[in-house]
Design a protein around this motif. Sequence first.
Motif, PDB file in Angstrom:
ATOM      1  N   ASN A   1     -29.624  56.440 -13.732  1.00  0.00           N
ATOM      2  CA  ASN A   1     -27.937  56.582 -13.986  1.00  0.00           C
ATOM      3  C   ASN A   1     -27.536  56.041 -11.993  1.00  0.00           C
ATOM      4  N   SER A   2     -28.770  56.202 -11.610  1.00  0.00           N
ATOM      5  CA  SER A   2     -28.182  56.049 -10.403  1.00  0.00           C
ATOM      6  C   SER A   2     -27.556  54.772  -9.159  1.00  0.00           C
ATOM      7  N   ARG A   3     -27.980  54.664  -8.645  1.00  0.00           N
ATOM      8  CA  ARG A   3     -27.535  53.291  -7.516  1.00  0.00           C
ATOM      9  C   ARG A   3     -28.375  52.930  -5.923  1.00  0.00           C
ATOM     10  N   PRO A   4     -28.933  51.932  -6.109  1.00  0.00           N
ATOM     11  CA  PRO A   4     -28.983  51.561  -4.594  1.00  0.00           C
ATOM     12  C   PRO A   4     -27.971  52.080  -3.255  1.00  0.00           C
ATOM     13  N   SER A   5     -28.512  52.185  -2.414  1.00  0.00           N
ATOM     14  CA  SER A   5     -28.010  52.752  -0.470  1.00  0.00           C
ATOM     15  C   SER A   5     -27.198  51.474  -0.924  1.00  0.00           C
ATOM     16  N   LEU A   6     -25.627  51.901  -0.598  1.00  0.00           N
ATOM     17  CA  LEU A   6     -24.113  51.063  -0.769  1.00  0.00           C
ATOM     18  C   LEU A   6     -24.354  50.882   0.978  1.00  0.00           C
ATOM     19  N   LEU A   7     -25.525  51.191   2.281  1.00  0.00           N
ATOM     20  CA  LEU A   7     -25.388  50.020   3.183  1.00  0.00           C
ATOM     21  C   LEU A   7     -26.969  49.633   3.501  1.00  0.00           C
TER      22      LEU A   7
ATOM     23  N   THR B   1     -29.293  59.170   5.828  1.00  0.00           N
ATOM     24  CA  THR B   1     -27.989  58.982   4.874  1.00  0.00           C
ATOM     25  C   THR B   1     -28.829  58.755   3.727  1.00  0.00           C
ATOM     26  N   ALA B   2     -29.525  57.989   2.931  1.00  0.00           N
ATOM     27  CA  ALA B   2     -29.915  56.926   2.361  1.00  0.00           C
ATOM     28  C   ALA B   2     -29.985  57.975   0.853  1.00  0.00           C
ATOM     29  N   TYR B   3     -30.658  59.495   1.474  1.00  0.00           N
ATOM     30  CA  TYR B   3     -30.643  59.456  -0.159  1.00  0.00           C
ATOM     31  C   TYR B   3     -28.796  60.165  -0.507  1.00  0.00           C
ATOM     32  N   HIS B   4     -27.992  59.858   0.287  1.00  0.00           N
ATOM     33  CA  HIS B   4     -26.507  60.294  -0.095  1.00  0.00           C
ATOM     34  C   HIS B   4     -25.736  58.943  -0.637  1.00  0.00           C
ATOM     35  N   ILE B   5     -25.959  58.368   0.478  1.00  0.00           N
ATOM     36  CA  ILE B   5     -25.142  56.839   0.299  1.00  0.00           C
ATOM     37  C   ILE B   5     -25.724  55.896   0.005  1.00  0.00           C
TER      38      ILE B   5
END
Length: 218
Positions: free
Chosen positions: A112-118, A214-218
């Motif tokens: 229930n999560s998503r890929p990185s926005l970056l 960064t990717a762990y959170h965003i």
Amino acid sequence: MLFSPDTNMQNLSVDRLIIGFDRALRTISAQHRSSRPDPDAGMSEAALSDEEKRHAAGLMRVNHVGEICAQALYDAQGAFSQTPEVARELAHCGVEEEDHLAWTARRLKELNSRPSLLNPLWYAGAYTCGVIAAKCGDAASLGFVVETEKQVEAHLAGHLSKLPEQDLKSRAIVEQMRVDEISHGATAQSLGASETPLPVRMLMKGMAKVMTTTAYHI
């Protein structure tokens, strides 16, 4: 009507640009499908607390970003390689990396999560690095692959120690990815990779640290 060699080269460059742009869009939008069976096929979903699920999702998001970068690197290095043999082997490794991309994208959805926005930024940066490596010659480019895979393998081994012990699905995916990365590095080494200079290796580690944090959170 006859076309000059310059015209043919221009057409080839345009075709390469279009194909590369299409691959970039499909990679960033997670449209790849795996060509191999899922490593976690048949495994039941573990009972994870909300915190464990968030942590597992953060780690898998980092792994997904790693596969976004892998696609960019292999695409760039293959496109600008100097010999057909190297281009062919890089393309083969890239196909297996597509499996990783599909596995991690699916696992993120299950958590229930998503890929990185970056992801567009990660792809662009990695593609640029791949072009630079390829322009340095096949030996240096292959050395870059060896060092990249060495660092990725260590990173995945670290994730195996950080993932919740009962999250067998995520762990199965990460373990298969780790095995594949070792194989890719060995393949690059056998093709005549040169050793990557220490300053470059240290720069790669620094860039990877920024990306994973960064990717762990965003």
